[in-house]
Design a protein around this motif. Structure first.
Motif, PDB file in Angstrom:
ATOM      1  N   SER A 124      49.183  42.834  48.269  1.00 43.64           N
ATOM      2  CA  SER A 124      49.333  41.906  49.382  1.00 43.64           C
ATOM      3  C   SER A 124      50.421  42.373  50.346  1.00 43.64           C
ATOM      4  O   SER A 124      50.264  42.288  51.567  1.00 43.64           O
ATOM      5  N   GLU A 125      51.482  42.901  49.795  1.00 40.84           N
ATOM      6  CA  GLU A 125      52.580  43.370  50.639  1.00 40.84           C
ATOM      7  C   GLU A 125      52.166  44.581  51.462  1.00 40.84           C
ATOM      8  O   GLU A 125      52.693  44.810  52.547  1.00 40.84           O
ATOM      9  N   ARG A 126      51.228  45.337  50.923  1.00 41.77           N
ATOM     10  CA  ARG A 126      50.735  46.483  51.681  1.00 41.77           C
ATOM     11  C   ARG A 126      49.553  46.070  52.550  1.00 41.77           C
ATOM     12  O   ARG A 126      48.851  46.914  53.101  1.00 41.77           O
ATOM     13  N   SER A 127      49.321  44.766  52.643  1.00 37.61           N
ATOM     14  CA  SER A 127      48.270  44.210  53.498  1.00 37.61           C
ATOM     15  C   SER A 127      46.877  44.732  53.148  1.00 37.61           C
ATOM     16  O   SER A 127      46.023  44.872  54.022  1.00 37.61           O
ATOM     17  N   VAL A 128      46.667  45.009  51.886  1.00 36.81           N
ATOM     18  CA  VAL A 128      45.331  45.394  51.449  1.00 36.81           C
ATOM     19  C   VAL A 128      44.492  44.120  51.353  1.00 36.81           C
ATOM     20  O   VAL A 128      44.882  43.176  50.674  1.00 36.81           O
ATOM     21  N   PRO A 129      43.350  44.078  52.046  1.00 35.12           N
ATOM     22  CA  PRO A 129      42.584  42.832  52.086  1.00 35.12           C
ATOM     23  C   PRO A 129      41.795  42.546  50.810  1.00 35.12           C
ATOM     24  O   PRO A 129      41.821  41.429  50.313  1.00 35.12           O
ATOM     25  N   THR A 130      41.107  43.557  50.305  1.00 30.59           N
ATOM     26  CA  THR A 130      40.310  43.350  49.101  1.00 30.59           C
ATOM     27  C   THR A 130      40.558  44.465  48.094  1.00 30.59           C
ATOM     28  O   THR A 130      41.022  45.547  48.458  1.00 30.59           O
ATOM     29  N   VAL A 131      40.209  44.187  46.834  1.00 28.04           N
ATOM     30  CA  VAL A 131      40.406  45.171  45.792  1.00 28.04           C
ATOM     31  C   VAL A 131      39.278  45.028  44.772  1.00 28.04           C
ATOM     32  O   VAL A 131      38.837  43.916  44.479  1.00 28.04           O
ATOM     33  N   SER A 132      38.816  46.139  44.252  1.00 27.97           N
ATOM     34  CA  SER A 132      37.765  46.087  43.230  1.00 27.97           C
ATOM     35  C   SER A 132      38.387  45.909  41.853  1.00 27.97           C
ATOM     36  O   SER A 132      39.579  46.166  41.656  1.00 27.97           O
ATOM     37  N   SER A 133      37.582  45.470  40.917  1.00 31.67           N
ATOM     38  CA  SER A 133      38.097  45.263  39.566  1.00 31.67           C
ATOM     39  C   SER A 133      38.599  46.581  38.984  1.00 31.67           C
ATOM     40  O   SER A 133      39.557  46.603  38.223  1.00 31.67           O
ATOM     41  N   GLU A 134      37.931  47.655  39.386  1.00 24.75           N
ATOM     42  CA  GLU A 134      38.324  48.962  38.882  1.00 24.75           C
ATOM     43  C   GLU A 134      39.725  49.342  39.357  1.00 24.75           C
ATOM     44  O   GLU A 134      40.576  49.751  38.567  1.00 24.75           O
ATOM     45  N   GLU A 135      39.948  49.168  40.649  1.00 25.68           N
ATOM     46  CA  GLU A 135      41.262  49.511  41.210  1.00 25.68           C
ATOM     47  C   GLU A 135      42.371  48.636  40.630  1.00 25.68           C
ATOM     48  O   GLU A 135      43.428  49.122  40.228  1.00 25.68           O
ATOM     49  N   LEU A 136      42.089  47.337  40.623  1.00 28.39           N
ATOM     50  CA  LEU A 136      43.117  46.408  40.157  1.00 28.39           C
ATOM     51  C   LEU A 136      43.428  46.622  38.680  1.00 28.39           C
ATOM     52  O   LEU A 136      44.584  46.554  38.255  1.00 28.39           O
ATOM     53  N   ALA A 137      42.375  46.909  37.922  1.00 29.83           N
ATOM     54  CA  ALA A 137      42.573  47.150  36.495  1.00 29.83           C
ATOM     55  C   ALA A 137      43.461  48.373  36.288  1.00 29.83           C
ATOM     56  O   ALA A 137      44.348  48.365  35.433  1.00 29.83           O
ATOM     57  N   ALA A 138      43.236  49.405  37.086  1.00 31.60           N
ATOM     58  CA  ALA A 138      44.065  50.601  36.975  1.00 31.60           C
ATOM     59  C   ALA A 138      45.518  50.272  37.295  1.00 31.60           C
ATOM     60  O   ALA A 138      46.438  50.717  36.609  1.00 31.60           O
ATOM     61  N   ALA A 139      45.719  49.458  38.324  1.00 35.84           N
ATOM     62  CA  ALA A 139      47.079  49.102  38.731  1.00 35.84           C
ATOM     63  C   ALA A 139      47.780  48.261  37.666  1.00 35.84           C
ATOM     64  O   ALA A 139      48.998  48.332  37.498  1.00 35.84           O
ATOM     65  N   ALA A 140      46.989  47.466  36.953  1.00 39.06           N
ATOM     66  CA  ALA A 140      47.588  46.589  35.946  1.00 39.06           C
ATOM     67  C   ALA A 140      47.605  47.240  34.568  1.00 39.06           C
ATOM     68  O   ALA A 140      48.175  46.701  33.631  1.00 39.06           O
ATOM     69  N   GLY A 141      46.946  48.385  34.475  1.00 42.65           N
ATOM     70  CA  GLY A 141      46.943  49.099  33.212  1.00 42.65           C
ATOM     71  C   GLY A 141      46.030  48.495  32.159  1.00 42.65           C
ATOM     72  O   GLY A 141      46.346  48.526  30.970  1.00 42.65           O
ATOM     73  N   VAL A 142      44.898  47.941  32.589  1.00 45.21           N
ATOM     74  CA  VAL A 142      43.957  47.380  31.620  1.00 45.21           C
ATOM     75  C   VAL A 142      42.540  47.866  31.915  1.00 45.21           C
ATOM     76  O   VAL A 142      42.277  48.478  32.948  1.00 45.21           O
ATOM     77  N   ASN A 143      41.644  47.557  30.998  1.00 48.26           N
ATOM     78  CA  ASN A 143      40.239  47.871  31.143  1.00 48.26           C
ATOM     79  C   ASN A 143      39.613  46.975  32.217  1.00 48.26           C
ATOM     80  O   ASN A 143      39.900  45.784  32.283  1.00 48.26           O
ATOM     81  N   SER A 144      38.743  47.543  33.035  1.00 46.20           N
ATOM     82  CA  SER A 144      38.201  46.764  34.153  1.00 46.20           C
ATOM     83  C   SER A 144      37.269  45.655  33.685  1.00 46.20           C
ATOM     84  O   SER A 144      37.203  44.587  34.295  1.00 46.20           O
ATOM     85  N   ALA A 145      36.552  45.906  32.593  1.00 44.83           N
ATOM     86  CA  ALA A 145      35.675  44.852  32.068  1.00 44.83           C
ATOM     87  C   ALA A 145      36.507  43.664  31.585  1.00 44.83           C
ATOM     88  O   ALA A 145      36.147  42.509  31.777  1.00 44.83           O
ATOM     89  N   LYS A 146      37.629  43.979  30.978  1.00 43.95           N
ATOM     90  CA  LYS A 146      38.510  42.928  30.489  1.00 43.95           C
ATOM     91  C   LYS A 146      39.040  42.102  31.659  1.00 43.95           C
ATOM     92  O   LYS A 146      39.085  40.868  31.601  1.00 43.95           O
ATOM     93  N   LEU A 147      39.407  42.799  32.719  1.00 44.44           N
ATOM     94  CA  LEU A 147      39.906  42.106  33.898  1.00 44.44           C
ATOM     95  C   LEU A 147      38.845  41.174  34.479  1.00 44.44           C
ATOM     96  O   LEU A 147      39.125  40.020  34.804  1.00 44.44           O
ATOM     97  N   ARG A 148      37.632  41.657  34.566  1.00 44.65           N
ATOM     98  CA  ARG A 148      36.574  40.812  35.131  1.00 44.65           C
ATOM     99  C   ARG A 148      36.322  39.595  34.245  1.00 44.65           C
ATOM    100  O   ARG A 148      36.139  38.479  34.746  1.00 44.65           O
ATOM    101  N   LYS A 149      36.332  39.822  32.942  1.00 49.38           N
ATOM    102  CA  LYS A 149      36.133  38.690  32.037  1.00 49.38           C
ATOM    103  C   LYS A 149      37.289  37.701  32.156  1.00 49.38           C
ATOM    104  O   LYS A 149      37.087  36.491  32.142  1.00 49.38           O
ATOM    105  N   ASP A 150      38.480  38.229  32.281  1.00 49.09           N
ATOM    106  CA  ASP A 150      39.638  37.355  32.471  1.00 49.09           C
ATOM    107  C   ASP A 150      39.449  36.479  33.705  1.00 49.09           C
ATOM    108  O   ASP A 150      39.649  35.264  33.665  1.00 49.09           O
ATOM    109  N   PHE A 151      39.056  37.104  34.800  1.00 52.88           N
ATOM    110  CA  PHE A 151      38.888  36.351  36.039  1.00 52.88           C
ATOM    111  C   PHE A 151      37.732  35.359  35.933  1.00 52.88           C
ATOM    112  O   PHE A 151      37.747  34.318  36.583  1.00 52.88           O
ATOM    113  N   SER A 152      36.752  35.713  35.113  1.00 51.89           N
ATOM    114  CA  SER A 152      35.599  34.830  34.993  1.00 51.89           C
ATOM    115  C   SER A 152      36.009  33.489  34.362  1.00 51.89           C
ATOM    116  O   SER A 152      35.342  32.477  34.565  1.00 51.89           O
ATOM    117  N   TYR A 153      37.091  33.496  33.606  1.00 48.46           N
ATOM    118  CA  TYR A 153      37.562  32.232  33.028  1.00 48.46           C
ATOM    119  C   TYR A 153      38.145  31.325  34.110  1.00 48.46           C
ATOM    120  O   TYR A 153      38.168  30.111  33.976  1.00 48.46           O
TER     121      TYR A 153
END
Lengths: 253, 253
Positions: free
Chosen positions: A35-64
């Motif tokens: 957000s600070e870098r004014s990035v408008p959108t992010v894919s689960s793959e990118e965000l998962a890499a930034a957070a250091g987790v599996n992208s499927a796990k991230l998507r499932k997390d968000f699905s909750y």
DNA sequence: ATGTCTTTGTGAACGCGTGCACAAAGATGG
DNA sequence: CCATCTTTGTGCACGCGTTCACAAAGACAT
């Protein structure tokens, strides 16, 4: 994790798994950086890499939390920051007291990560009369005698214990009696609390011991080419100490 | 836990489950306390209560180490202290460096829990030239320039990072390049490390956020009598903020 | 409007961790 | 030596968490 009392039904809150809750702050941090870098959108793959987790796990997390993504595009950064903040309860202000203003307590009081995310240090409390009135991180230290009044006056529900181990349970009891229902414990003790009170513990020494275990394992594995021996080997003779009858190998506190 | 890189085979070391390893320090602490009170033996029930875990779990944990108990009697305290210490690798000395001597780093340097369990603070390192030579906890702070030499000279394999988030990855890379294979990270960042390097992280802010989540849940549940509604309820209207379209509710760093 | 391409959301399988419950082991007393 | 009683060690079942893999959904180009 939360070493409250004996057991607890895993605190499966409103269907959001505990493991997911523990990762939400991680996602939030990564999203805040985007957000600070004014990035408008992010894919689960990118965000998962930034957070250091599996992208499927991230998507499932968000699905909750709900369906906050757009297929083919990804997640709206600002929107997700807001949703996670709200889910974590960070849209409101949490007054926090820190009890035990020694080296660690002072460091916590000065720690910027608290204030920046909806947590406000409402008071610093110490049992040492000599500390009373002395400002730490710009906040005057108050004496333990006033603990109950401080809690109620400020509507504090989250307490941080940074006292020596010996005082922790007593402080904990007083905090709980005064109305605190969440405790972050830095003292190296197991706290007993009634049902309905959450305790999370941070133990620096334990973390190091876990690292030491793996470190030792690496060293040993390296020395003796990792044989296919299942277990019960390199047990008795691995360390210097000889026989095992009576070993006075007691560690100090 | 250990947020190393992307994945890892759960580090199932020599058959001892990771969850068990994480509890061994807990048992060790309880046992040490018993040892100081000269208690000769302890049952799984008693020890489990002291450590705040289920007794069956404790027995199963110990079964991974071997059969160290006596049926009908319990466990020999001294013997168990020794066995766990050895398993955790605490019978040897672990030199540790702390990088980043701010409030937190100084608190860690002063923390007694390290020195008492086989961990020795070999050096304190900071990037600020003004800090160089200044003693903290009786140890003179050294400059980052000498990091590599300090690591190799002291045979350090465990490093503690207490720097600001921005410097953490760089410090981490240098530590790893110099030979450190275990890192305890206090900086609020996800560290990338090559395979074979263990990272454990301690994040004060994350712990508070998890507490806030449960705290918010308690408050909300209390307000609306906890109905038998499974999920997907009290979602939109739970908090004050109304609609969800575009929310600029961005949190600062 | 239709097709292609990207990315989400999730069904299903698997593995780990937990806790129950009990048999085996050993201590202790008669 | 036998009976009883305590406590360990563990087989088993269950549930949570993780991961794969893929269908559905939507963006985007033609």
């Amino acid at each position: 994790m939360a070493t409250g009392r004996t057991h607890r039904p895993a605190t499966r809150s409103r269907g959001i798994p505990e493991a997911t809750v523990a990762r939400l702050p991680l996602y939030l941090r990564a999203l805040t950086a985007l957000s600070e870098r004014s990035v408008p959108t992010v894919s689960s793959e990118e965000l998962a890499a930034a957070a250091g987790v599996n992208s499927a796990k991230l998507r499932k997390d968000f699905s909750y939390l709900g369906s906050y993504g757009t297929r083919g595009v990804g997640y709206d950064v600002e929107y997700l920051v807001y949703q996670i903040s709200r889910e974590l309860g960070l849209t409101q202000d949490w007054p926090v007291v820190i009890v035990g203003i020694g080296n660690l307590g002072a460091a916590l009081a000065n720690y910027g990560g608290f204030a920046s995310r909806g947590f406000r240090v409402a008071a610093l409390i110490d049992a040492d009369p000599a500390m009373a009135g002395k400002p730490v991180a710009g906040i005057p230290v108050q004496h333990t005698d006033d603990l109950e009044k401080i809690i109620t006056d400020n509507g504090v529900s989250i307490g941080v214990i940074a006292t020596p181990a010996g005082a922790a349970q007593q402080v904990c009891d007083r905090l709980v009696a005064a109305g605190v229902t969440s405790i972050l414990n830095f003292a190296p003790t197991v706290l007993s609390v009634p049902d309905g009170v959450d305790v999370r513990k941070v133990d620096l020494s334990i973390e190091l011991q876990i690292l030491a275990f793996h470190e030792q394992r690496k060293a040993g594995e390296e020395a003796s080419g990792e044989a296919a021996v299942p277990a019960a080997v390199t047990r008795e003779e691995s360390t210097d100490q000889g026989p095992d009858g009576e070993h006075p190998a007691v560690m100090p506190a």
